[in-house]
Design a protein around this motif. Structure first.
Motif, short mmCIF file in Angstrom:
data_model
loop_
_atom_site.label_atom_id
_atom_site.label_comp_id
_atom_site.label_asym_id
_atom_site.label_seq_id
_atom_site.Cartn_x
_atom_site.Cartn_y
_atom_site.Cartn_z
N GLY A 1 0.80 -1.22 0.00
CA GLY A 1 0.00 0.00 0.00
C GLY A 1 0.83 1.27 0.00
O GLY A 1 2.07 1.24 0.04
N ALA A 2 0.15 2.40 -0.08
CA ALA A 2 0.80 3.71 -0.10
C ALA A 2 -0.19 4.72 0.46
O ALA A 2 -1.40 4.47 0.51
CB ALA A 2 1.18 4.09 -1.53
N LEU B 1 -6.45 -6.15 2.88
CA LEU B 1 -6.31 -6.11 4.35
C LEU B 1 -5.42 -4.95 4.80
O LEU B 1 -5.57 -4.45 5.91
CB LEU B 1 -5.76 -7.45 4.86
N VAL B 2 -4.51 -4.50 3.93
CA VAL B 2 -3.75 -3.28 4.22
C VAL B 2 -4.69 -2.08 4.08
O VAL B 2 -4.68 -1.16 4.90
CB VAL B 2 -2.54 -3.15 3.28
N ARG B 3 -5.51 -2.13 3.05
CA ARG B 3 -6.48 -1.05 2.84
C ARG B 3 -7.41 -0.93 4.06
O ARG B 3 -7.76 0.15 4.49
CB ARG B 3 -7.31 -1.35 1.58
N LEU B 4 -7.79 -2.08 4.60
CA LEU B 4 -8.65 -2.10 5.79
C LEU B 4 -7.94 -1.39 6.96
O LEU B 4 -8.56 -0.61 7.69
CB LEU B 4 -8.95 -3.55 6.16
N HIS C 1 9.34 0.73 7.30
CA HIS C 1 8.78 -0.31 6.43
C HIS C 1 7.75 0.34 5.50
O HIS C 1 7.00 1.24 5.91
CB HIS C 1 8.12 -1.41 7.26
N VAL C 2 7.72 -0.12 4.25
CA VAL C 2 6.88 0.53 3.25
C VAL C 2 5.41 0.53 3.66
O VAL C 2 4.67 1.50 3.43
CB VAL C 2 7.11 -0.12 1.86
N GLU C 3 4.94 -0.54 4.31
CA GLU C 3 3.53 -0.55 4.74
C GLU C 3 3.29 0.50 5.83
O GLU C 3 2.26 1.20 5.81
CB GLU C 3 3.16 -1.94 5.27
#
Ligand code: SF4
Length: 323
Positions: free
Chosen positions: A110-111, A133-136, A159-161
């Protein structure tokens, strides 16, 4: 009276091949060797649906035209080699202008909306591979902020997330270690906490307790955003550790969740080795083991898992000896 001679079966042996010793009819053939150890594969391991879908999307897009992935699609060199073979480029999140393709893909990590807007403003067509699930987790944090809580993320700084999670929330605090609780706003400030999706549940609980202790007067609302595939792999590892005295963990060396699996095994007192490729498994490690467990991080290709398991079976059968 003549006593009858005992009956004997006489085996006629074929002539020995040139240069080979003649086998004896009297010496029995050695029984097949029992495996040196059992190979136990975790009930949940390897590539999760979020990474699988992002990889499939990248390959589909690469077939249509030049594509640059923003960052590493996953922290796994075999996946990156596979994409590079299809002509997919990589650009650092900070050096996007250097990306050669006009189409750029956001990884499953994600970003932030801010970064997405900046990349669009730079004239790029964005393909969003963010895991649902990252969007969540993004949505949960935004909701906490909207309700007046100060944003806090339990996870790895940089970390990128985590960068994506915090990018739209100036002043967000990342808690990676207990000592980071000193970075929190003054006691009494309401704190809204989410976690990086791949954090071990025990670690999140420990850091949450450190936050509570550091800011006892702060109302705290925690939303557990560790994803189900991560929890499944951690739970399956715990079961594996019950019956194994050695564990091989497969995944990229840069993969946080893979390293966490290896660390969890070692913390439980079970010998663990982290490998990226099957040829890295050394038979010498497994001398004396009774049961060798296998697990893999969420970015590990199924074919890598299969190849490592096959190599372990070969070592167990004595077909591949210590180098
Ligand atoms: S580890 Fe979890 S959050 Fe990350 S891509 Fe896989 S399923 Fe999605």
């Amino acid at each position: 009276m003549n006593t009858p001679l005992p009956r004997r079966t006489i085996r006629i042996l074929p002539p020995p091949a040139a240069g080979l010793p003649r086998p004896s009819a009297l010496s029995p053939q050695p029984p097949p060797l029992a495996p040196r150890f059992r190979v136990v594969v975790a009930s949940h391991l390897g590539m999760c649906f979020g990474v699988r879908d992002a990889l499939a999307a990248a390959e589909r897009l690469a077939a249509l035209g030049p594509l640059t992935v923003l960052g590493e699609l996953v922290h796994n060199p075999l996946v990156r080699e596979r994409l590079a073979a299809r002509g997919v480029g990589e650009a650092s999140l900070d050096t996007l202008p250097g990306a050669t393709a006009s189409t750029v893909m956001v990884t499953a990590h994600g970003a932030s909306r801010r970064d997405l807007a900046a990349w669009r403003d730079a004239g790029r067509q964005i393909e969003d591979g963010t895991c649902p699930l990252v969007r969540l987790a993004h949505g949960k944090l935004a909701r906490l902020v909207g309700e007046g809580f100060h944003p806090v993320v339990v996870g790895r700084r940089g970390h990128v997330e985590v960068r994506g999670l915090t990018g739209d929330h100036p002043g967000a605090v990342v808690v990676e270690e207990e000592a980071d609780a000193t970075l929190l706003p003054p006691d009494g400030t309401p704190l809204g906490v989410v976690s990086q999706t791949t954090q071990p549940a025990e670690r999140v609980a420990r850091l949450l307790e450190a936050i509570r202790l550091a800011r006892p007067g702060s109302p705290l609302r925690f939303v557990d955003t560790v994803c189900q595939p991560t929890k499944d792999r951690q739970r399956a590892l715990r079961a594996l550790l019950q019956e194994c005295d050695a564990v091989v963990v497969i995944g990229g060396r840069g993969s946080h969740n893979t390293r966490q699996l290896a660390a969890a095994a070692e913390a439980a007192g079970v010998r663990a080795w982290h490998v990226e490729r099957p040829e890295e498994v050394d038979a010498a490690w497994l001398v004396g083991a009774r049961a060798v467990g296998v697990t893999a991080g969420t970015s590990t290709l199924p074919e890598t898992v299969d190849a490592v398991v096959a190599r372990l079976h070969a070592i167990a059968a004595g077909k591949e000896d210590a180098r």
